[in-house]
Design a protein around this motif. Structure first.
Motif, PDB file in Angstrom:
ATOM      1  N   PRO A  81      -4.387  -7.541  10.964  1.00  0.00           N
ATOM      2  CA  PRO A  81      -3.250  -7.665  11.897  1.00  0.00           C
ATOM      3  C   PRO A  81      -1.913  -7.908  11.202  1.00  0.00           C
ATOM      4  O   PRO A  81      -0.860  -7.748  11.820  1.00  0.00           O
ATOM      5  CB  PRO A  81      -3.641  -8.871  12.762  1.00  0.00           C
ATOM      6  N   THR A  82      -1.913  -8.281   9.918  1.00  0.00           N
ATOM      7  CA  THR A  82      -0.652  -8.570   9.225  1.00  0.00           C
ATOM      8  C   THR A  82      -0.027  -7.329   8.585  1.00  0.00           C
ATOM      9  O   THR A  82       1.104  -7.398   8.078  1.00  0.00           O
ATOM     10  CB  THR A  82      -0.871  -9.627   8.123  1.00  0.00           C
ATOM     11  N   LEU A  83      -0.720  -6.192   8.607  1.00  0.00           N
ATOM     12  CA  LEU A  83      -0.201  -4.985   7.965  1.00  0.00           C
ATOM     13  C   LEU A  83       1.049  -4.478   8.693  1.00  0.00           C
ATOM     14  O   LEU A  83       1.050  -4.343   9.911  1.00  0.00           O
ATOM     15  CB  LEU A  83      -1.283  -3.895   7.958  1.00  0.00           C
ATOM     16  N   ALA A  84       2.097  -4.187   7.933  1.00  0.00           N
ATOM     17  CA  ALA A  84       3.351  -3.701   8.520  1.00  0.00           C
ATOM     18  C   ALA A  84       3.895  -2.550   7.685  1.00  0.00           C
ATOM     19  O   ALA A  84       3.857  -2.588   6.452  1.00  0.00           O
ATOM     20  CB  ALA A  84       4.375  -4.827   8.579  1.00  0.00           C
ATOM     21  N   VAL A  85       4.388  -1.516   8.366  1.00  0.00           N
ATOM     22  CA  VAL A  85       5.076  -0.422   7.668  1.00  0.00           C
ATOM     23  C   VAL A  85       6.498  -0.908   7.395  1.00  0.00           C
ATOM     24  O   VAL A  85       7.378  -0.827   8.245  1.00  0.00           O
ATOM     25  CB  VAL A  85       5.083   0.869   8.507  1.00  0.00           C
ATOM     26  N   SER A  86       6.709  -1.445   6.210  1.00  0.00           N
ATOM     27  CA  SER A  86       7.993  -2.089   5.906  1.00  0.00           C
ATOM     28  C   SER A  86       8.975  -1.161   5.210  1.00  0.00           C
ATOM     29  O   SER A  86      10.183  -1.376   5.269  1.00  0.00           O
ATOM     30  CB  SER A  86       7.767  -3.323   5.026  1.00  0.00           C
ATOM     31  N   THR A  87       8.457  -0.114   4.540  1.00  0.00           N
ATOM     32  CA  THR A  87       9.323   0.686   3.671  1.00  0.00           C
ATOM     33  C   THR A  87       8.992   2.167   3.772  1.00  0.00           C
ATOM     34  O   THR A  87       7.835   2.553   3.604  1.00  0.00           O
ATOM     35  CB  THR A  87       9.170   0.237   2.203  1.00  0.00           C
ATOM     36  N   ILE A  88      10.018   2.974   4.048  1.00  0.00           N
ATOM     37  CA  ILE A  88       9.900   4.434   4.018  1.00  0.00           C
ATOM     38  C   ILE A  88      10.828   4.942   2.923  1.00  0.00           C
ATOM     39  O   ILE A  88      11.997   4.558   2.864  1.00  0.00           O
ATOM     40  CB  ILE A  88      10.311   5.068   5.363  1.00  0.00           C
ATOM     41  N   LEU A  89      10.303   5.791   2.049  1.00  0.00           N
ATOM     42  CA  LEU A  89      11.087   6.315   0.927  1.00  0.00           C
ATOM     43  C   LEU A  89      11.149   7.839   1.010  1.00  0.00           C
ATOM     44  O   LEU A  89      10.122   8.509   1.002  1.00  0.00           O
ATOM     45  CB  LEU A  89      10.458   5.887  -0.398  1.00  0.00           C
ATOM     46  N   ALA A 108      -6.341  -4.458   2.528  1.00  0.00           N
ATOM     47  CA  ALA A 108      -5.910  -5.396   1.489  1.00  0.00           C
ATOM     48  C   ALA A 108      -4.416  -5.680   1.535  1.00  0.00           C
ATOM     49  O   ALA A 108      -3.973  -6.749   1.127  1.00  0.00           O
ATOM     50  CB  ALA A 108      -6.279  -4.847   0.107  1.00  0.00           C
ATOM     51  N   GLY A 109      -3.629  -4.717   2.020  1.00  0.00           N
ATOM     52  CA  GLY A 109      -2.176  -4.832   1.938  1.00  0.00           C
ATOM     53  C   GLY A 109      -1.547  -5.620   3.067  1.00  0.00           C
ATOM     54  O   GLY A 109      -2.142  -5.827   4.129  1.00  0.00           O
ATOM     55  N   GLU A 110      -0.337  -6.058   2.816  1.00  0.00           N
ATOM     56  CA  GLU A 110       0.472  -6.719   3.838  1.00  0.00           C
ATOM     57  C   GLU A 110       1.629  -5.831   4.259  1.00  0.00           C
ATOM     58  O   GLU A 110       2.105  -5.904   5.380  1.00  0.00           O
ATOM     59  CB  GLU A 110       1.016  -8.049   3.296  1.00  0.00           C
ATOM     60  N   GLU A 111       2.097  -4.995   3.324  1.00  0.00           N
ATOM     61  CA  GLU A 111       3.192  -4.082   3.596  1.00  0.00           C
ATOM     62  C   GLU A 111       2.773  -2.675   3.189  1.00  0.00           C
ATOM     63  O   GLU A 111       1.935  -2.496   2.316  1.00  0.00           O
ATOM     64  CB  GLU A 111       4.448  -4.483   2.817  1.00  0.00           C
ATOM     65  N   MET A 112       3.409  -1.716   3.827  1.00  0.00           N
ATOM     66  CA  MET A 112       3.085  -0.329   3.531  1.00  0.00           C
ATOM     67  C   MET A 112       4.347   0.421   3.138  1.00  0.00           C
ATOM     68  O   MET A 112       5.385   0.304   3.787  1.00  0.00           O
ATOM     69  CB  MET A 112       2.448   0.322   4.762  1.00  0.00           C
ATOM     70  N   LEU A 113       4.263   1.147   2.043  1.00  0.00           N
ATOM     71  CA  LEU A 113       5.349   1.998   1.592  1.00  0.00           C
ATOM     72  C   LEU A 113       4.890   3.445   1.763  1.00  0.00           C
ATOM     73  O   LEU A 113       3.885   3.849   1.175  1.00  0.00           O
ATOM     74  CB  LEU A 113       5.695   1.705   0.136  1.00  0.00           C
ATOM     75  N   ILE A 114       5.603   4.200   2.570  1.00  0.00           N
ATOM     76  CA  ILE A 114       5.234   5.590   2.830  1.00  0.00           C
ATOM     77  C   ILE A 114       6.282   6.513   2.213  1.00  0.00           C
ATOM     78  O   ILE A 114       7.422   6.557   2.681  1.00  0.00           O
ATOM     79  CB  ILE A 114       5.122   5.880   4.341  1.00  0.00           C
ATOM     80  N   PRO A 115       5.934   7.256   1.156  1.00  0.00           N
ATOM     81  CA  PRO A 115       6.851   8.273   0.640  1.00  0.00           C
ATOM     82  C   PRO A 115       6.789   9.506   1.546  1.00  0.00           C
ATOM     83  O   PRO A 115       5.700   9.969   1.904  1.00  0.00           O
ATOM     84  CB  PRO A 115       6.308   8.589  -0.755  1.00  0.00           C
ATOM     85  N   ILE A 116       7.957  10.014   1.909  1.00  0.00           N
ATOM     86  CA  ILE A 116       8.026  11.206   2.754  1.00  0.00           C
ATOM     87  C   ILE A 116       8.881  12.248   2.061  1.00  0.00           C
ATOM     88  O   ILE A 116      10.059  11.997   1.767  1.00  0.00           O
ATOM     89  CB  ILE A 116       8.622  10.884   4.138  1.00  0.00           C
ATOM     90  N   GLN A 117       8.291  13.388   1.789  1.00  0.00           N
ATOM     91  CA  GLN A 117       9.045  14.489   1.197  1.00  0.00           C
ATOM     92  C   GLN A 117      10.039  15.008   2.224  1.00  0.00           C
ATOM     93  O   GLN A 117       9.735  15.078   3.420  1.00  0.00           O
ATOM     94  CB  GLN A 117       8.085  15.595   0.773  1.00  0.00           C
ATOM     95  N   ALA A 118      11.238  15.356   1.777  1.00  0.00           N
ATOM     96  CA  ALA A 118      12.291  15.795   2.697  1.00  0.00           C
ATOM     97  C   ALA A 118      12.066  17.241   3.139  1.00  0.00           C
ATOM     98  O   ALA A 118      12.920  18.116   2.963  1.00  0.00           O
ATOM     99  CB  ALA A 118      13.652  15.631   2.040  1.00  0.00           C
ATOM    100  N   VAL A 151       0.866  -1.177   0.000  1.00  0.00           N
ATOM    101  CA  VAL A 151       0.000   0.000   0.000  1.00  0.00           C
ATOM    102  C   VAL A 151       0.903   1.226   0.000  1.00  0.00           C
ATOM    103  O   VAL A 151       1.734   1.389   0.895  1.00  0.00           O
ATOM    104  CB  VAL A 151      -0.903   0.034   1.254  1.00  0.00           C
ATOM    105  N   VAL A 152       0.770   2.072  -1.004  1.00  0.00           N
ATOM    106  CA  VAL A 152       1.563   3.302  -1.070  1.00  0.00           C
ATOM    107  C   VAL A 152       0.649   4.439  -0.624  1.00  0.00           C
ATOM    108  O   VAL A 152      -0.272   4.827  -1.345  1.00  0.00           O
ATOM    109  CB  VAL A 152       2.099   3.557  -2.489  1.00  0.00           C
ATOM    110  N   ALA A 153       0.882   4.938   0.583  1.00  0.00           N
ATOM    111  CA  ALA A 153      -0.069   5.887   1.161  1.00  0.00           C
ATOM    112  C   ALA A 153       0.621   6.968   1.979  1.00  0.00           C
ATOM    113  O   ALA A 153       1.670   6.736   2.581  1.00  0.00           O
ATOM    114  CB  ALA A 153      -1.080   5.153   2.045  1.00  0.00           C
TER     115      ALA A 153
END
Length: 312
Positions: free
Chosen positions: A230-238, A196-206, A51-53
């Motif tokens: 319960p399986t959702l995890a914030v796995s990736t920060i960009l 729906a997602g299992e992993e979360m990718l959060i883009p963060i502006q610098a 999930v990209v949110a």
């Protein structure tokens, strides 16, 4: 933190006796030709649903979704992009039709149409498929209010597809990655994606403004994890729109890395005119200018994500 210049050291070289314009053209052509010879990344054992949110607008959600998807596909991964934003910007960048009446995420969410009937292949990138979004999706949140189990509609659609699953159940044709591009809000559409997602990718502006709403987003994630998924995890920060010349960007990057640790990708995406130009030509920067700093950075970010998936 890796820079585009460091990554370019591993890419095709061009002659030193060319003019700057000729060198840039030659390098871009070399990158396009080299993409077909690039060794594939190892495939994950099962489909990874990202999930990209980020409810703040303008942080690079859609840009990151389409370019990481393009990067993964160029690394030999089979990727599905689900456009969940009524604006349909991801559909534009991936050059798929998304006018009103085209089979879209609206049909899957509201009418329960199976995902296979709304998927279209990306014409410019091999191994990349898209579920486009149309303007009809703008009314989906209102129409879903009275629907039973409305938060799980997208999850049901995704996991009902025969190409979603592990190697044993879905075979070699399985999707390796599903990337869901969310709208800039925390409404019912984004909630469907989080369920729906299992992993979360959060883009963060610098920039510091980008950090202000992050707490609210993480509270929503905790709530979804506690009650719905319960399986959702914030796995990736960009980190996106990174300007190495400013102390502000370095300060934000340091703060994010201190808080999130290994969840933050080593590669930051620099500010790049090419990244911004690409959608106006219905392309990702990976096909528009594969030798640009933005394209090299997104390719390296995709490589990082793929390498992390091997151990999952």
């Amino acid at each position: 933190m890796r820079t585009a210049a460091e990554m370019a050291e591993f890419e095709p070289e061009v002659a030193d006796d060319m003019t700057p314009l000729a060198r840039a053209t030659e390098f871009s052509l070399s990158m396009r030709e080299g993409a077909s010879r690039r060794p594939p990344a190892p495939r994950p054992r099962a489909t990874r649903v990202f999930v990209v949110a980020n409810q703040k607008g303008g942080v690079g959600k859609t840009t990151s979704t389409v370019n990481i998807a393009a990067g993964l596909s160029s690394l030999g991964q089979r990727v599905l992009v689900i456009d969940l934003d009524p604006q349909g910007n991801a559909s534009t960048a991936l050059n798929v039709e998304h006018r009103r009446g085209v089979p879209s995420t609206y049909d899957a969410l509201v009418d329960g149409v199976v995902l296979d009937d709304v998927i279209t292949a990306c014409p410019d990138l091999k191994n990349l498929w898209v579920v486009p979004a149309t303007i009809d999706l703008a009314g989906a949140e209102i129409e879903l209010v009275s629907v039973v189990a409305r938060e799980g509609r997208l999850r049901k659609a995704i996991h009902g597809h025969p190409w979603v699953g592990d190697a044993e159940s879905a075979g070699e044709e399985r999707f390796d990655y599903v990337l869901i591009d969310c709208p800039p809000s925390l409404g019912l559409l984004t909630l469907n994606a989080l369920v729906a997602g299992e992993e979360m990718l959060i883009p963060i502006q610098a920039e510091y403004y980008a950090l202000e709403g992050l707490g609210q987003l993480l509270e929503t994630v905790d709530m979804v994890r506690a009650h719905l998924n319960p399986t959702l995890a914030v796995s990736t920060i960009l980190l996106t729109m990174y300007d190495a010349r400013t102390r502000l960007a370095a300060g934000v990057a340091e703060e994010v890395r201190e808080h999130f640790g290994d969840q933050v990708l080593r590669t930051a995406i620099p500010r790049s005119v090419r990244v911004s130009e690409a959608p106006s030509y219905a392309q990702t920067v990976m096909t528009y200018d594969p030798g640009s700093p933005g394209a090299l950075s997104y390719l390296e970010a995709a490589r990082e994500i793929a390498s992390r998936g091997v151990s999952l």
